[in-house]
Write a protein that holds these residues in place. Structure first.
Motif, PDB file in Angstrom:
ATOM      1  N   LEU A   9       0.922  -1.246   0.195  1.00  0.00           N
ATOM      2  CA  LEU A   9       0.351  -0.045  -0.566  1.00  0.00           C
ATOM      3  C   LEU A   9       0.769   0.972  -0.296  1.00  0.00           C
ATOM      4  CD1 LEU A   9      -2.708   1.011   0.043  1.00  0.00           C
ATOM      5  CD2 LEU A   9      -2.489   0.785   2.980  1.00  0.00           C
ATOM      6  N   ASN A  10       0.405   1.896  -0.761  1.00  0.00           N
ATOM      7  CA  ASN A  10       1.831   3.345  -1.102  1.00  0.00           C
ATOM      8  C   ASN A  10       0.559   4.514  -0.921  1.00  0.00           C
ATOM      9  OD1 ASN A  10       4.177   2.257  -2.685  1.00  0.00           O
ATOM     10  ND2 ASN A  10       2.750   1.038  -4.075  1.00  0.00           N
ATOM     11  N   VAL A  11       1.101   5.158   0.126  1.00  0.00           N
ATOM     12  CA  VAL A  11       0.681   6.517   1.494  1.00  0.00           C
ATOM     13  C   VAL A  11       1.784   7.693   0.224  1.00  0.00           C
ATOM     14  CG1 VAL A  11      -1.026   8.106   2.592  1.00  0.00           C
ATOM     15  CG2 VAL A  11      -1.137   5.702   2.424  1.00  0.00           C
ATOM     16  N   TYR A  12       1.024   8.499  -0.219  1.00  0.00           N
ATOM     17  CA  TYR A  12       1.826   9.647  -0.522  1.00  0.00           C
ATOM     18  C   TYR A  12       0.765  10.906   0.436  1.00  0.00           C
ATOM     19  CZ  TYR A  12       3.671   6.968  -3.910  1.00  0.00           C
ATOM     20  OH  TYR A  12       4.072   6.034  -4.728  1.00  0.00           O
ATOM     21  N   PHE A  19       4.358  11.118   8.313  1.00  0.00           N
ATOM     22  CA  PHE A  19       3.928  10.106   8.346  1.00  0.00           C
ATOM     23  C   PHE A  19       4.951   9.871   9.857  1.00  0.00           C
ATOM     24  CE2 PHE A  19       3.258   9.816   4.196  1.00  0.00           C
ATOM     25  CZ  PHE A  19       1.733   9.284   4.093  1.00  0.00           C
ATOM     26  N   GLU A  23       1.240   7.218  12.632  1.00  0.00           N
ATOM     27  CA  GLU A  23       0.303   7.238  11.228  1.00  0.00           C
ATOM     28  C   GLU A  23       1.266   5.687  10.584  1.00  0.00           C
ATOM     29  OE1 GLU A  23       1.522   9.848  12.329  1.00  0.00           O
ATOM     30  OE2 GLU A  23      -0.290  11.522  11.227  1.00  0.00           O
ATOM     31  N   LEU A  27      -1.686   1.740   9.794  1.00  0.00           N
ATOM     32  CA  LEU A  27      -0.988   1.623   8.348  1.00  0.00           C
ATOM     33  C   LEU A  27      -0.725   0.115   8.746  1.00  0.00           C
ATOM     34  CD1 LEU A  27       0.408   4.656   6.440  1.00  0.00           C
ATOM     35  CD2 LEU A  27      -1.725   3.735   6.249  1.00  0.00           C
TER      36      LEU A  27
END
Length: 268
Positions: A9-12, A19, A23, A27
């Motif tokens: 899972l990529n979060v930007y 982060f 956080e 995740l």
């Protein structure tokens, strides 16, 4: 889930260092939940699938790179139980000279951790061993497959696995060849799974039992907890699963109740 990575899972964010620990923890938990869900779906798909691809491998002298001389006699896999964090308790038996060399082999293999002997049965020395992140076993489990047979006989390793049709077949092939470069595939065929009970009964039980209840039930069975006299006490089985004895007994009792309910309810 259990050491298997199913995806990323990529979060930007637009700002740097966006982060923090909180956080990241959230995740991480989300990834664990998604991984568990994918694993459950894979297991259900495997249970409901009649057709499987059967792969057979022959591996000459699998321990030669570790400086272990060929082993006379036979070592045979009886069953495996996942215990979390990519670890498994593996139940096996050995005959002949092989039974005297289990300790030596365990000392040389980096992912083997300790051996517990469980008695002698008709000339076969039964034992269990904890294995951490075994590449082939982990891959087979992650794609919903099973190891049908795994036998080390007179220095040569024979292994047969069944995998649901699909991408999992290629994953297993690549993993076996990566772990054992000299492995020769001697069998590949599509066949129908042979089961003594209905798929629906297996599916109902798998959904009714939690992972820990199923692990407790399988570990008790393979360790000889249900034999009379017992080959292993509840405390010994609990130790192999790395849980407290009361916790093991709690999971086992609930698993037994679920199994008996599913059987006896059809008889009354």
């Amino acid at each position: 889930h259990d050491g298997t990575t199913y995806g990323v899972l990529n979060v930007y964010a637009e700002r740097s260092n966006a982060f923090s620990g909180q956080e990241r923890a959230v995740l991480g938990q989300l990834g664990g939940v998604v991984g568990h869900a994918i694993a459950a779906i894979e297991r259900k798909r495997a249970l409901m699938c009649d057709d499987v691809v059967e792969l057979g491998f022959q591996i000459p002298e699998p321990f030669s790179d570790l400086g272990v001389d060929p082993v006379d006699g036979t070592i045979r896999l009886a069953g495996t139980v996942p215990v979390g964090d990519g670890s498994y308790v593996v139940y096996s038996s050995a005959t002949g000279e092989a039974s005297q060399r289990i300790g030596e082999i365990a000392d040389r293999l980096p992912h083997w951790d300790g051996v517990e002997f469980r008695g002698d049965d008709d000339g076969e020395q039964r034992f269990e061993i904890r294995i951490t992140e075994p590449p082939v076993l982990s891959t087979v489990a992650s794609v919903g497959g099973t190891i049908v047979e795994a036998v080390l006989e007179n220095g040569h390793y024979h292994m047969t696995v069944q995998v649901p049709p699909g991408d999992g077949v290629r994953q297993v092939l690549d993993t076996v060849r990566g772990a054992y470069p000299d492995a020769e595939m001697v069998l590949r065929r599509q066949t129908t799974r042979d089961s003594g009970i209905t798929k629906q009964a297996v599916l109902d039980l798998s959904e009714a039992l939690t992972d820990r209840q199923l692990a407790a039930l399988r570990a008790a069975y393979h360790a000889g907890f249900f034999e009379w006299p017992r080959d292993a006490s509840g405390e010994e089985v609990a130790e192999s699963l790395d849980v407290a004895a009361p916790t093991f007994h709690q999971h086992l009792r609930k698993a037994e109740q679920t199994v008996f309910d599913s059987i006896l309810a059809t008889l009354v």
